[in-house]
Write a protein that holds these residues in place. Structure first.
Motif, mmCIF file in Angstrom:
data_model
loop_
_atom_site.group_PDB
_atom_site.id
_atom_site.type_symbol
_atom_site.label_atom_id
_atom_site.label_comp_id
_atom_site.label_asym_id
_atom_site.label_seq_id
_atom_site.Cartn_x
_atom_site.Cartn_y
_atom_site.Cartn_z
ATOM 1 N N GLN A 1 0.826 -1.208 0.000
ATOM 2 C CA GLN A 1 0.000 0.000 0.000
ATOM 3 C C GLN A 1 0.858 1.256 0.000
ATOM 4 N N LEU A 2 1.927 1.258 0.791
ATOM 5 C CA LEU A 2 2.787 2.432 0.842
ATOM 6 C C LEU A 2 3.457 2.674 -0.503
ATOM 7 N N ALA A 3 3.918 1.619 -1.159
ATOM 8 C CA ALA A 3 4.536 1.776 -2.471
ATOM 9 C C ALA A 3 3.545 2.374 -3.464
ATOM 10 N N LEU A 4 2.313 1.884 -3.426
ATOM 11 C CA LEU A 4 1.290 2.401 -4.330
ATOM 12 C C LEU A 4 0.992 3.858 -4.015
ATOM 13 N N ASP A 5 0.851 4.191 -2.732
ATOM 14 C CA ASP A 5 0.553 5.562 -2.335
ATOM 15 C C ASP A 5 1.704 6.507 -2.670
ATOM 16 N N MET A 6 2.927 5.999 -2.636
ATOM 17 C CA MET A 6 4.077 6.823 -3.016
ATOM 18 C C MET A 6 4.089 7.131 -4.507
ATOM 19 N N GLY A 7 3.444 6.259 -5.288
ATOM 20 C CA GLY A 7 3.389 6.470 -6.723
ATOM 21 C C GLY A 7 4.158 5.474 -7.553
ATOM 22 N N ALA A 8 4.613 4.377 -6.947
ATOM 23 C CA ALA A 8 5.315 3.357 -7.718
ATOM 24 C C ALA A 8 4.462 2.929 -8.904
ATOM 25 N N ASN B 1 12.959 1.874 -2.349
ATOM 26 C CA ASN B 1 12.576 3.238 -1.965
ATOM 27 C C ASN B 1 11.925 3.916 -3.161
ATOM 28 N N ALA B 2 10.643 3.639 -3.360
ATOM 29 C CA ALA B 2 9.954 4.129 -4.555
ATOM 30 C C ALA B 2 9.940 5.642 -4.630
ATOM 31 N N ASP B 3 9.836 6.312 -3.483
ATOM 32 C CA ASP B 3 9.793 7.771 -3.507
ATOM 33 C C ASP B 3 11.091 8.357 -4.045
ATOM 34 N N THR B 4 12.224 7.815 -3.609
ATOM 35 C CA THR B 4 13.509 8.273 -4.122
ATOM 36 C C THR B 4 13.641 7.969 -5.606
ATOM 37 N N ALA B 5 13.259 6.755 -5.987
ATOM 38 C CA ALA B 5 13.366 6.356 -7.387
ATOM 39 C C ALA B 5 12.506 7.225 -8.295
#
Length: 387
Positions: free
Chosen positions: A77-84, A374-378
């Motif tokens: 869920q966090l990865a999806l919410d980050m925008g991955a 770290n999807a947000d960094t990527a």
């Protein structure tokens, strides 16, 4: 190596791999339509309908495992919410044939199984793909038994903050993930992309727990068995991808470990080829006959020097694109201990280094996407190559 696509350009992901159609589906937080990649990156004569994803594509490695225990709904869920753009699942079976999401069938480090006295006698020693392991294994538990366990951080020494979430989530089944993706897709008005790996398929087939048929059954049940499905299949064993290709039309990727390694199914079949052979033009042509992409270890794209720094990029990106294959290498992480030596900062191995610098170096090779904890960094790093 240089390629047709220059930094700052958005391109159709895998017109070569996914068909030359124009069904525009962008990843999370990326609503701009993409341009078609020009030859030689696009394969001439590719048939079927296509997909679009932003390039470089950001794949949430086991979810957002840099911030939550891997392969939990908290991580996904966090990865999806980050925008991955895509969320990854690794699949292993239970004793009664259900597919669950764990990076390995050895669940000693990723669950609280050792704290369950009722399962103390399940601890055993096994040899999995040539490696002797002692612990607890999913194939020795029914799904109901696994559901009594709770997930925990796999590498607490590196990610102590993630231990805050130990015990919060259970082990998800693949079917539960498919249902979650459907719910999220309806709520967000778009399809949710998944990246699904069959783990140790030869090992499990010998146990009578073949993965491919079980995966295909669920893909068909949830309408993800077509060539335009928002899902990639992946495996380190080419024969698993070949088997899946006979069962479903879902796009697929052959994972490749370090350059001198051999896929385990090759070891079992006495096939002498190594990854070095598979990334030669003839090897890539062979992969392209049944798969749409490769997922190599990052060292196959840019080898490290003896002192751990990044060396000179290989020709693998250029050669793979010439064969009509997309490239999704793995895995970028923010911590010093995982970064090339020239991007580490300070002396704390668990502190963040210059991850943006490392991302820039990898994206500059022309790769189509990357797995990251770290999807947000990527995503921030990828944005510089998407403008």
């Amino acid at each position: 190596m240089e390629r047709e696509q220059k930094p700052g350009r958005r391109a159709l992901l895998g017109a070569a791999a996914l068909g030359a159609g124009a069904m525009a589906l962008s990843g999370a937080g990326t609503a701009t339509a993409a341009e078609p990649r020009t030859a030689p990156d696009a394969a001439a004569g590719a048939s079927g309908r296509g997909h679009e994803l932003p390039v470089p594509t950001v794949i949430g490695h086991r979810g957002a495992s840099g911030y939550r225990p891997e392969h939990t709904f908290g991580s996904y869920q966090l990865a999806l919410d980050m925008g991955a753009d895509i969320i990854e699942q690794d699949l292993v079976p239970t004793k009664d044939g259900h597919l669950v999401c764990r990076h390995e069938n050895d669940i000693t480090a990723t669950t609280d199984v050792s704290a369950h006295p009722e399962f103390a006698d399940r601890k055993t020693t096994k040899t999995v793909d040539g490696t002797k392991l002692t612990g607890w294994f999913t194939e020795d538990f029914t799904l109901a038994e696994l559901k009594t366990l709770r997930a925990k951080e796999r590498i607490p020494g590196n990610r102590q903050r993630n231990t805050l979430y130990d015990g919060r989530w259970e082990v998800p089944t693949f079917e539960e993930v498919l249902q979650w993706a459907e719910r999220e897709g309806r709520a967000r008005g778009r399809r949710i992309w998944l990246y699904v790996e069959t783990k140790h398929p030869t090992y499990f087939r010998k146990l009578g727990l073949g993965l491919e048929e079980r995966v295909a059954k669920l893909l068909r049940r949830y309408g993800r068995h077509r060539e335009d499905s928002a899902l990639f299949l992946q495996s380190f064993e080419p024969s698993s991808i070949q088997r899946l290709r006979k069962l479903v039309d879902t796009p697929s990727v052959v994972l490749l470990s370090t350059i001198n390694s051999r896929p385990w199914d090759f070891v079992e079949a006495n096939d002498p080829r190594t990854v070095a052979d598979l990334v030669k033009p003839e090897g890539l042509k062979w992969i392209a006959s049944y798969a749409q992409g490769i997922g190599p270890d990052l060292s196959v794209i840019i080898p490290r020097t003896p002192d751990g720094k990044l060396g000179t990029p290989t020709s693998v990106v250029k050669d793979a694109h010439a064969a009509g294959l997309i490239l999704h290498p793995y895995t970028m992480r923010n911590e010093n201990t995982f970064l090339p030596a020239d991007f580490r900062r300070g002396t704390d191995p668990n502190a963040y280094g210059d991850a943006f610098g490392a991302f820039k170096a990898y994206f500059a090779t022309g790769i189509d996407g990357i797995f990251s904890d770290n999807a947000d960094t990527a995503l921030l790093a990828a944005a510089d190559f998407r403008k």
